[in-house]
Design a protein around this motif. Structure first.
Motif, short mmCIF file in Angstrom:
data_model
loop_
_atom_site.label_atom_id
_atom_site.label_comp_id
_atom_site.label_asym_id
_atom_site.label_seq_id
_atom_site.Cartn_x
_atom_site.Cartn_y
_atom_site.Cartn_z
N LEU A 67 0.84 -1.21 0.00
CA LEU A 67 0.00 0.00 0.00
C LEU A 67 0.87 1.25 0.00
CD1 LEU A 67 -2.79 -1.09 2.51
CD2 LEU A 67 -3.12 -0.52 0.09
N HIS A 70 2.23 1.64 -3.42
CA HIS A 70 1.15 2.00 -4.34
C HIS A 70 0.81 3.48 -4.24
CE1 HIS A 70 -1.61 0.22 -7.22
NE2 HIS A 70 -2.61 0.92 -6.70
N PHE A 71 0.74 4.00 -3.01
CA PHE A 71 0.41 5.41 -2.83
C PHE A 71 1.56 6.30 -3.33
CE2 PHE A 71 -2.45 4.02 0.88
CZ PHE A 71 -3.52 3.86 0.01
N MET A 74 1.24 6.34 -6.93
CA MET A 74 0.03 7.08 -7.30
C MET A 74 0.30 8.57 -7.40
SD MET A 74 -3.43 7.52 -5.02
CE MET A 74 -2.51 8.52 -3.82
N GLY A 148 -9.43 3.90 -8.77
CA GLY A 148 -8.52 3.84 -7.64
C GLY A 148 -8.95 4.78 -6.52
N TRP A 152 -9.72 3.75 -2.68
CA TRP A 152 -8.92 4.38 -1.63
C TRP A 152 -9.80 5.15 -0.65
CZ3 TRP A 152 -6.00 9.55 -2.26
CH2 TRP A 152 -5.19 9.81 -1.11
N LYS A 153 -10.72 5.98 -1.19
CA LYS A 153 -11.55 6.86 -0.38
C LYS A 153 -13.01 6.70 -0.79
CE LYS A 153 -8.22 9.10 1.89
NZ LYS A 153 -8.10 9.13 3.37
N HIS A 174 -11.02 -1.61 -11.89
CA HIS A 174 -9.60 -1.38 -11.62
C HIS A 174 -8.76 -2.57 -12.08
CE1 HIS A 174 -6.87 1.42 -9.70
NE2 HIS A 174 -6.22 0.42 -9.11
#
Length: 218
Positions: A67, A70-71, A74, A148, A152-153, A174
């Motif tokens: 994670l 990934h962030f 991103m 995404g 995520w949110k 996704h």
């Protein structure tokens, strides 16, 4: 006897691939590689299908580490992708290089490619298969970004979540978008091997175009 004046230095035109395009291309390639490999590790924690990705081709080591990777990828992808789009639009390169494109033209160029009759003599021009592929991957990356955000949110983007059909639908979007991106990337690499000067141009800038009025060397 009057001396001849010093001849002017030759004027060089613009490179085939400008520096900003090469920079954003390779940064984007790095960001996508990070996101795909870390995304595979995240997927393995809760797979959609009865298959998982081997640990050796994933990034992060565990779910928390994946994670974080990934962030990081991103944010790199988001800022670099925005710069890429703005520069392409402001310079007119997006419209000039990727349009026009029609279904008939794509099919015709695809038939020529399969028959081995598709010319690559002019590296400054994309055939319609290339144009369609690049437009597709741009849209695919946008869809990956939107889906995404939902993953995520989800609570913070309720409208986007509903537009994509809900959280589970966003997961499938996704995943399928990732599969399409990997397929494009593999095809892109194969084409770079078959037409190596396109890869060289993305590293060095490639041949420079002559400006109007510049004489052709004999």
């Amino acid at each position: 006897m009057k001396a001849d004046p010093t001849p002017p230095l030759p004027v060089r035109g613009k490179p085939l691939q400008p520096l900003w395009l090469r920079a954003t291309h390779w940064i984007n390639a790095l960001a996508v590689l990070i996101m795909v490999m870390s995304g595979w590790r995240i997927y393995d924690a809760s797979p959609l299908l009865d298959v998982t990705f081997p640990a050796g081709i994933t990034l992060g080591g565990w779910l928390g580490g994946a994670l974080q990777w990934h962030f990081a990828g991103m944010w790199l992808f988001a800022f670099n992708g925005l710069a890429y789009l703005l520069l392409n639009l402001s310079t007119g390169r997006l419209v000039r290089r990727l349009f026009p494109v029609t279904a008939r033209g794509v099919l015709a160029d695809a038939r020529r490619a399969l028959a081995g009759r598709l010319a690559h003599a002019d590296p400054s021009r994309y055939n319609q298969v290339q144009r369609a592929a690049y437009l597709f991957v741009i849209l695919d990356l946008v869809l990956l970004g939107l889906s995404g955000l939902v993953l995520w949110k989800s609570v913070q983007f309720p409208l986007l979540r509903e537009l994509l059909g809900g959280y589970e639908a966003a997961r499938w979007i996704h995943f399928c978008g990732m599969a399409a991106l990997v397929t494009f990337a593999l095809g892109h690499v194969v084409m770079a091997v078959l037409v190596p000067r396109s890869l060289l141009a993305m590293v060095t800038g490639g041949p420079r175009s002559r400006r109007p009025g510049q004489e052709t060397a004999s």
